[in-house]
Write a protein that holds these residues in place. Structure first.
Motif, PDB file in Angstrom:
ATOM      1  N   LEU A  16      16.712  -2.399  -3.701  1.00  0.00           N
ATOM      2  CA  LEU A  16      15.402  -2.425  -4.358  1.00  0.00           C
ATOM      3  C   LEU A  16      15.157  -3.796  -4.974  1.00  0.00           C
ATOM      4  N   ILE A  17      16.179  -4.313  -5.661  1.00  0.00           N
ATOM      5  CA  ILE A  17      16.036  -5.641  -6.280  1.00  0.00           C
ATOM      6  C   ILE A  17      15.779  -6.686  -5.195  1.00  0.00           C
ATOM      7  N   GLY A  40      12.164 -10.332  -2.538  1.00  0.00           N
ATOM      8  CA  GLY A  40      11.664 -10.833  -1.254  1.00  0.00           C
ATOM      9  C   GLY A  40      10.146 -10.773  -1.166  1.00  0.00           C
ATOM     10  N   LEU A  41       9.566  -9.749  -1.760  1.00  0.00           N
ATOM     11  CA  LEU A  41       8.122  -9.576  -1.633  1.00  0.00           C
ATOM     12  C   LEU A  41       7.352 -10.190  -2.803  1.00  0.00           C
ATOM     13  N   ALA A  76      -2.335  -8.148  -0.637  1.00  0.00           N
ATOM     14  CA  ALA A  76      -1.096  -7.534  -1.128  1.00  0.00           C
ATOM     15  C   ALA A  76      -1.226  -6.017  -1.301  1.00  0.00           C
ATOM     16  N   PHE A  77      -2.459  -5.549  -1.442  1.00  0.00           N
ATOM     17  CA  PHE A  77      -2.604  -4.090  -1.609  1.00  0.00           C
ATOM     18  C   PHE A  77      -2.169  -3.333  -0.371  1.00  0.00           C
ATOM     19  N   LEU A  78      -2.045  -4.062   0.757  1.00  0.00           N
ATOM     20  CA  LEU A  78      -1.586  -3.392   1.976  1.00  0.00           C
ATOM     21  C   LEU A  78      -0.069  -3.190   1.987  1.00  0.00           C
ATOM     22  N   LEU A  79       0.629  -3.908   1.101  1.00  0.00           N
ATOM     23  CA  LEU A  79       2.093  -3.783   1.097  1.00  0.00           C
ATOM     24  C   LEU A  79       2.565  -2.360   0.801  1.00  0.00           C
ATOM     25  N   PRO A  80       2.090  -1.738  -0.282  1.00  0.00           N
ATOM     26  CA  PRO A  80       2.528  -0.348  -0.517  1.00  0.00           C
ATOM     27  C   PRO A  80       2.157   0.563   0.636  1.00  0.00           C
TER      28      PRO A  80
END
Lengths: 576, 228
Positions: free
Chosen positions: A46-47, A52-53, A62-66
């Motif tokens: 997770l860390i 990385g992101l 960035a809202f597309l990442l989740p």
């Protein structure tokens, strides 16, 4: 060769055969270490993903990442692992009560990977429940490897869960109590010791690899009577928050299941929404331990309004992530929501009574977490010990107990079952050891069947039938077709008693004419509790068991009581 | 100790399915290997006590099968023996003479038996008609009788027994049993024989022991074939 086999059958060694405590303790250590390692593995990855992101966060897309993360996790779980979404704890509880803790090997890593994808990409969920699931699956797999029986396997599943919680929070006591209160639901000496040992080894492995640190270090708080009084109000707020979160999650499930798209698209939609929400309230993203840190240290900048908005946004983000098919647990979001609630409450009290001499806001954030945990999980002890161990501040003990107890009570009023048990309870499958439903679920029809009934043919005269009555020890006689052996009906002595003494009828009445042609019947795979319900409803004392149109035997309440007592004795007695 | 699962289930008086499930769930101190169960006998006994179960290494199963089994009446008659020319002119004297014929009784038990027989006669006569009586004690005797037996006595002179048909009695079947169950079973078989007129006529011919047993055996075969 023989040596090689016998080490995989440790339960057969004469030393362990009668008293397996030592065996369970030593295997428990292995299970605890493995699940502790799984917890650390998830934590590290997770860390890694967050780092990385991190540089992508400020980009407009960035809202597309989740969304991508949730989609990937949904596809991974559904298509590759062929497992349902969700956090997995109800599955563990179900398998413990129904199948003696039998879990698939792949469960020991599938949730880890999917939760890592969901949370690492920014979804609002916790890594704890997936770790519990994989710890439990590791325990089950190891038990299967050593050919242990159901009772021993259940204990090892508990060991895995305890080791996982102990490892991820560096909190051995919480591991033990969580397992006892939520997963196993039974406090017995035989279980506690191996589970305690597993929790210790899970915590120890995390200390070796990550250092002995308290997750949310807090400074000394000085609690006064005013704080105790104020904590009463906080308990009400926390229970309100738990009810709100439970209901929103449920509502979100309902809404998402109405959208007719593939599961992974659904998860993507939820992820998108969380991403957009994250633009407005960045605290709602991810597991959110960062903000807890800030709040407990008392360095959270926002005022009462911001805290309240963050509180609502986190509830929304969590329901969007989990309700739409993302993968992860409720533990971490609960802690975040609880601390936001505590903070907002603290600021509200100071705003309303500026002269109140309250302890600093960190303490209230901490109390809020405890109230929220106890409310959602319906497990006050788990809440108390979790907060105690992850903050390391023993001096808040008194308000902690007050908040946990009151929050559990109030929440119970609105939501009688805990978040983990709710679905199981609704399906009637929450089977705690030593309870009526568990006893009935364990006994199968096959075990209570009585086969000493004498069958008669439908064309028998009453006179001939009387000879059968004379020979039989039972009051029930199945009627079977002479040629095919098909079950036609039942004769109950109590129904035909008046005719038995009427000699005129002996040669004029056939069995066919006095039988009950449509009796209530039972099948082999019927549930005993349902059979009993039918018996009660129709005021019957026994019912015929019919399989493939053939009579097999009778099930009667009298025999059932016998078996029921045996089963209850065996289930509730301490192991030999 | 090693036994088959079936045998363990029988000893614990458990259903086979239940036993196998308990072994699988680890609720009973038995390990399964193939169709054999491995266990430590004292351990299992302790477990059985804790569970309020009985653990018996019993051979009793065979005994209960013998009871009520075939040729019960014949066996009982063989045990008791057959006597002719028993004297006496009243119920009391006849019964006293009969009691003396019972094999293997101490004087005290014989005395008690006589009192019990008379007590039964006082309730209602055991003369069942057609010149036959079946005297038996009011309660099963506590001691002295281990197996069911019937002592057959052909009287010297017919005696008034206050029978239901007022006919004087010339044949007595003294019925002695260790338990009520045997008593009912034997009584039912004997009365079946006595219902047949041919059997009563045969009795009037004062047959010897061999002939009598042969006849009873035939009658009993008839009873068993009818499944009564």
């Amino acid at each position: 060769m023989k040596k090689l086999i016998s080490w995989r059958y440790p339960a057969r060694l004469p030393f362990f055969r009668m008293d397996d405590r030592l065996l369970l303790i030593s295997i428990g250590v292995i299970v605890g270490i493995c699940s502790g390692l799984a917890a650390i593995g998830l934590n590290r990855s997770l860390i890694f993903m967050l780092e990385g992101l991190h540089h992508l966060r400020h980009l407009w897309w960035a809202f597309l990442l989740p969304a991508a993360g949730a989609m990937a996790s949904s596809i991974f779980l559904e298509k590759i692992m062929k497992e349902g979404a969700g956090h997995g704890v109800p599955e563990v509880i179900y398998s413990v009560s129904r199948y003696g803790g039998l879990l698939r090997f792949r469960s020991s890593f599938s949730r880890l990977i999917s939760a890592c994808l969901t949370i690492g990409s920014g979804g609002s969920a916790g890594p704890e429940a997936p770790v519990v699931m994989s710890g439990a699956a590791i325990g089950s797999t190891i038990a299967r490897f050593f050919y242990l029986n159901d009772r021993q396997r259940t204990t090892l599943v508990g060991c895995g869960a305890a080791g996982a919680i102990a490892g991820i929070f560096n909190a051995p006591l919480t591991g033990i109590i969580f397992t006892m209160e939520i997963i196993l639901g039974e406090w017995s000496m035989v279980n506690i010791i191996p589970i305690a040992v597993a929790a210790v080894s899970g915590a120890e492995i995390s200390r070796i690899l990550q250092g002995n640190s308290i997750v949310f270090e807090s400074s000394g708080f000085h609690i006064t009577g005013v704080d105790l009084f104020a904590s009463l109000g906080l308990a009400v707020v926390a229970s309100f928050a738990s009810v709100l979160l439970t209901r929103t999650l449920r509502r979100m499930h309902g809404v998402s299941s109405k959208v007719k798209v593939p599961l992974w698209v659904r998860a993507g939609i939820g992820g998108c929404a969380v991403g957009l929400l994250g633009f407005v309230v960045p605290e709602a993203m991810g597991e959110g331990y960062h903000s807890i840190h800030a709040m407990i240290q008392g360095v959270f900048k926002g005022g009462m309004g911001i805290a309240a908005i963050a509180f609502l946004a986190k509830i929304l983000a969590t329901s969007l992530t989990l309700g739409w098919g993302g993968s992860g647990g409720i533990f971490a979001p609960c802690l975040v929501i609880g601390s936001f609630a505590g903070l907002a409450y603290h600021r509200f009290v100071l705003f309303a009574f500026p002269s109140a001499m309250l302890v600093n806001e960190g303490c209230f954030a901490l109390l809020g977490m405890a109230g929220m945990m106890s409310g959602i999980l319906q497990a006050p002890l788990t809440g108390i010990f979790l907060i105690l161990e992850i903050t390391g501040s023993y001096e808040v003990m008194l308000p902690l107990i007050i908040v946990s107890a009151i929050s559990t009570t109030i929440t119970h009023y609105f939501e009688p079952a805990s978040f983990y048990h709710k679905d199981l309870k609704e399906r009637g499958e929450l089977l705690r050891p030593g309870t009526d439903s568990r006893v009935l679920a364990d006994i199968s029809i096959r075990e209570v069947i009585e086969r000493d009934c004498i069958a008669v043919s439908p064309h028998t005269l009453l006179r001939e039938f009387l000879y059968t009555v004379k020979r039989s020890t039972r009051n029930y006689f199945p009627v079977e077709d002479e040629e095919t052996g098909r079950f036609l009906g039942m004769i109950r002595l109590e129904h035909i008693r008046p005719y038995l003494f009427n000699s005129v009828m002996y040669d004029t009445v056939f069995v066919e004419q006095i039988m009950d042609a449509n009796p209530e019947t039972v099948r082999y795979d019927d549930n005993l509790s349902e059979v009993l319900e039918t018996m009660d409803a129709k005021r019957l004392f026994s019912m015929p068991v019919v399989s493939n149109d053939r009579f097999v035997g009778m099930v009667s309440k009298a025999t059932l009581l016998d078996k029921y007592r045996d089963e209850l004795n065996v289930q509730t007695s301490q192991a030999f | 100790m090693k036994l088959t699962i079936d045998e363990i289930a029988r000893r614990l008086e458990l259903n086979l399915d239940t036993l196998e499930r308990w072994i699988r769930q680890g609720r009973i101190p038995v390990k399964k290997r193939g169709d054999e169960g491995i266990f430590n006998e004292p351990e299992l006994k302790r477990w059985a006590v804790a569970q309020r179960r009985s653990y018996t290494v019993s051979t009793q199963g065979n005994r209960s099968e013998q009871d009520g089994g075939t040729c019960m009446l014949t066996t009982a008659m063989e045990q008791g023996g057959c006597f002719t020319g028993v004297g006496g002119s009243t119920t009391e004297t006849v019964l006293k003479a009969c009691v003396e014929l019972v094999p293997g009784l101490s004087t005290e038990t014989a005395q008690e038996l006589y009192i019990q027989l008379m007590a039964r006669e006082e309730l209602i006569s055991t003369g069942v008609g057609k010149g036959v009586a079946i005297p038996h004690p009011r309660n099963p005797l506590g001691q002295g009788i281990e197996t069911p037996m019937i002592i057959t006595c052909f009287l010297e002179n017919p005696v008034d027994f206050k029978s239901i048909d007022d006919l004087p009695v010339s044949v007595l079947f003294l019925l002695l049993n260790p338990s009520i169950e045997d008593h009912l079973n034997l009584l039912s078989r004997l009365s079946f024989c006595l219902r047949e007129d041919s059997f009563v006529r045969f009795l009037k011919t004062y047959p010897n022991e061999e002939q009598l047993l042969d006849m009873v055996k035939k009658m009993e075969a008839k009873i068993e074939s009818k499944g009564i």
